[in-house]
Enzyme design. Structure first.
Site, short mmCIF file in Angstrom:
data_model
loop_
_atom_site.label_atom_id
_atom_site.label_comp_id
_atom_site.label_asym_id
_atom_site.label_seq_id
_atom_site.Cartn_x
_atom_site.Cartn_y
_atom_site.Cartn_z
CG ASP A 1 -3.36 2.55 5.06
OD1 ASP A 1 -4.46 2.24 4.54
OD2 ASP A 1 -2.60 1.73 5.61
CG ASP B 1 1.53 3.03 4.85
OD1 ASP B 1 0.41 2.60 5.17
OD2 ASP B 1 2.48 2.29 4.50
CG ASP C 1 -0.16 0.21 2.54
OD1 ASP C 1 1.08 0.24 2.53
OD2 ASP C 1 -0.83 0.36 3.57
#
Ligand code: CTP
Ligand code: MN
Ligand code: MN
Length: 536
Positions: free
Chosen positions: A460, A334, A332
């Site tokens: 995120d 962040d 992902d």
């Protein structure tokens, strides 16, 4: 016209001798000729006799070379025969300059003597020993753990065991998983490849089971236990199911026990009611298996900066997590977002999310409001959940269009992402007032291609107040294992509670503020470890 030799002779006789017991020789290696002549003259001016040629009467030999052994070697070559007196002192230029400054021939001591090569070797050995000691330090946060290390063959095996224990799910399995993780972390910090069991003897984090696995790998090149795990249907299915967003080991086991074996089984099973996360997780399963590259992450950051720029200035947006630890790709992206003025970060995330949603870029999200309370940052917990923080955050599935990447990767800001010093300070980190040339055409709409020129990625977003920035950065940089270790160390060794919100000294009953990661390490009496050495 006087020859240089004559002039030198003349010089020697011109100054009165204050030190008749000294005869100085200055080795000319590494010293320009003019300077060499100058040095001899100023020594004579101070009353120190200087020899132009090496002879056995020389008492003090001064040199720019690094060791006595080198000086001897050079002089032996130059003079063919051994003309160095046994009593001659071989000194560094420091003796010379100090003598000149003090206007007297300094008494010779070890401070001025050049080191012997053996001593240099010894010192090198000592610094190696310090490194060695550091690499086997008790806590992972005291060690340097690079991304690429020497013992992958062993750590890969141990991480399978960890995963296997994690999938099994009981309390005992959780401690077993952690034990495998700790063992693998200690191997990652070793500065060389393990070639015999002797090499792991000093590592306290390697228990009996791990030793057996290491031994097997050493002897056979692989471990039969690991191979059995990898080939088992249970393990493979658990890996598949836990790869679905929103599905942890508990749910995966339930599905397995219900007889499901494939993603298709999950989709068509009537007995299973999937959560919203899991529905999206299945829908974008293939997309989410593709790692996000650093180029994509940086392009996305530039885009987010532009978006936030429309909301407020003085913001910092930093990519944390695996990328800041030097990874080229991750599961992902962040983002840590902060405002230089405390309090002004409030409400930012809502506005950002609204903008992104209006543009159709958010495929799915889970939001969390800021629920931080000082009390919760005072008491330590070592359970899985204690790793979580209470910042306002949004965990999303983001629709990453290839045109967005193309458009936003041509910017001058990307270099700053990996700069750690700037990461410590929200003010100095590329702020929203920095302009990306990517949107100079002013068009924001990202066209949807029928051939699916986009894929879903996990992104995120975390927002923190500037006073907690350094702690939030430390927490979101990770790795998870590093966090676990540094928090345990703080509690056990210093009676302090470390979270992503702050550091609480339980003895003095107060929070210790910090404006940079370095300050946090200082509070904790730890040597600073760069983010790319926190890959335990
Ligand atoms: N983290 C956290 N709170 C969460 C989720 C994550 O504090 N709710 C921290 C983790 O401790 C981790 C960091 O944020 O150190 C990044 O988490 P994650 O994205 O899961 O892992 P990465 O290390 O970035 O690995 P990857 O590159 O695969 O994303
Ligand atoms: Mn990550
Ligand atoms: Mn993450």
């Amino acid at each position: 016209m006087a020859t240089p030799a004559k002039r030198r002779k003349g010089d020697a006789g011109r100054f009165s001798v204050k030190y008749p017991d000294i005869l100085l020789f200055i080795v000319d290696r590494n010293i320009p000729r003019v300077r060499h002549e100058h040095l001899k003259t100023i020594a004579r001016k101070k009353g120190i006799p200087v020899a132009d040629k090496l002879c056995c009467n020389v008492t003090h030999i001064v040199s720019e070379l690094e060791t006595q052994d080198k000086v001897v070697e050079v002089l032996r070559k130059q003079y063919k025969k051994d003309v160095i007196s046994e009593d001659a002192e071989i000194l560094s230029m420091r003796w010379f300059t100090t003598s000149m400054e003090e206007s007297k021939a300094m008494e010779v001591n070890d401070e001025y003597r050049l080191p012997r090569e053996q001593k240099v070797v010894q010192e090198m050995k000592e610094s190696e020993e310090v490194e060695e000691e550091l690499s086997v330090a008790k806590y992972a946060c005291q060690r340097r753990t690079p991304l690429k290390h020497f013992n992958k063959i062993f750590t890969d095996a141990l991480e399978i065991l960890e995963k296997n224990a994690d999938f099994s799910g009981g309390d005992q399995d959780y401690s077993r998983a952690l034990a495998f993780r700790r063992a693998s972390a200690s191997l990652k910090a070793l500065p060389r490849t393990v070639t015999s069991m002797k090499d792991v003897a000093k590592l306290s984090d390697i228990g009996k089971h791990c030793r057996e696995v290491i031994q097997e790998v050493l002897e056979d090149g692989h471990s039969s236990e690991i191979e059995n795990i990898l080939s088992s249907q249970w393990f493979q299915t658990m890996k598949l199911f836990t790869g679905v967003y929103g599905c942890g080991p508990v749910t995966a086991r339930k599905w397995y026990d219900m007889g499901c074996r494939t993603l298709q089984d999950l989709k068509k099973s009537e007995k299973i009611s999937l959560s919203k996360d899991q529905i999206k997780g299945l829908e974008y399963y293939d997309d989410l298996q593709v790692p996000v590259t650093k180029v994509e992450a940086e392009a996305l950051r530039n885009f987010i900066i532009e978006e936030l720029n429309q909301i407020s200035g003085e913001l910092s947006v930093l990519i944390t997590g695996g990328f800041i630890r030097g990874k080229d790709s991750g599961h992902d992206v962040d983002f840590l977002i902060s405002h230089s003025v405390e309090g002004k970060e409030q409400g930012l995330l809502n506005k950002l999310m609204s903008r992104l949603m209006e543009k159709g870029l958010i495929l799915h999200y889970n939001g969390q409001i800021n629920s931080f309370k000082e009390e919760s940052a005072k008491s330590p917990k070592h359970s899985k959940s204690s790793m979580l923080d209470q910042f306002e955050k949004c965990l999303t599935m983001f629709k990453l269009d290839s045109s967005l990447v193309e458009r936003y990767s041509r910017t001058t800001m990307s270099d700053k992402v990996a700069d750690t010093e700037s990461t410590s300070n929200p003010q100095s980190n590329a702020t929203c007032s920095a302009k990306s040339d990517a949107i100079e055409d002013g068009k924001h709409s990202l066209s949807e291609n029928k051939d699916k020129a986009w894929r879903a990625i996990r992104v995120d977003f975390v927002v923190c107040p500037s006073s907690q920035y350094a702690y939030a950065l430390l927490g979101w940089t990770g790795s998870r294992m590093f966090n676990r270790s540094i928090r345990l160390y703080s509690d056990r060794e210093l009676n302090m509670t470390l979270t992503s919100h702050g550091l609480y000294d339980k003895t003095r009953q107060r929070f210790l503020p910090a404006t940079s990661e370095r300050e946090i390490f200082d509070h904790l009496k730890l040597t600073f470890v760069d983010p790319w050495e926190r890959n335990c």
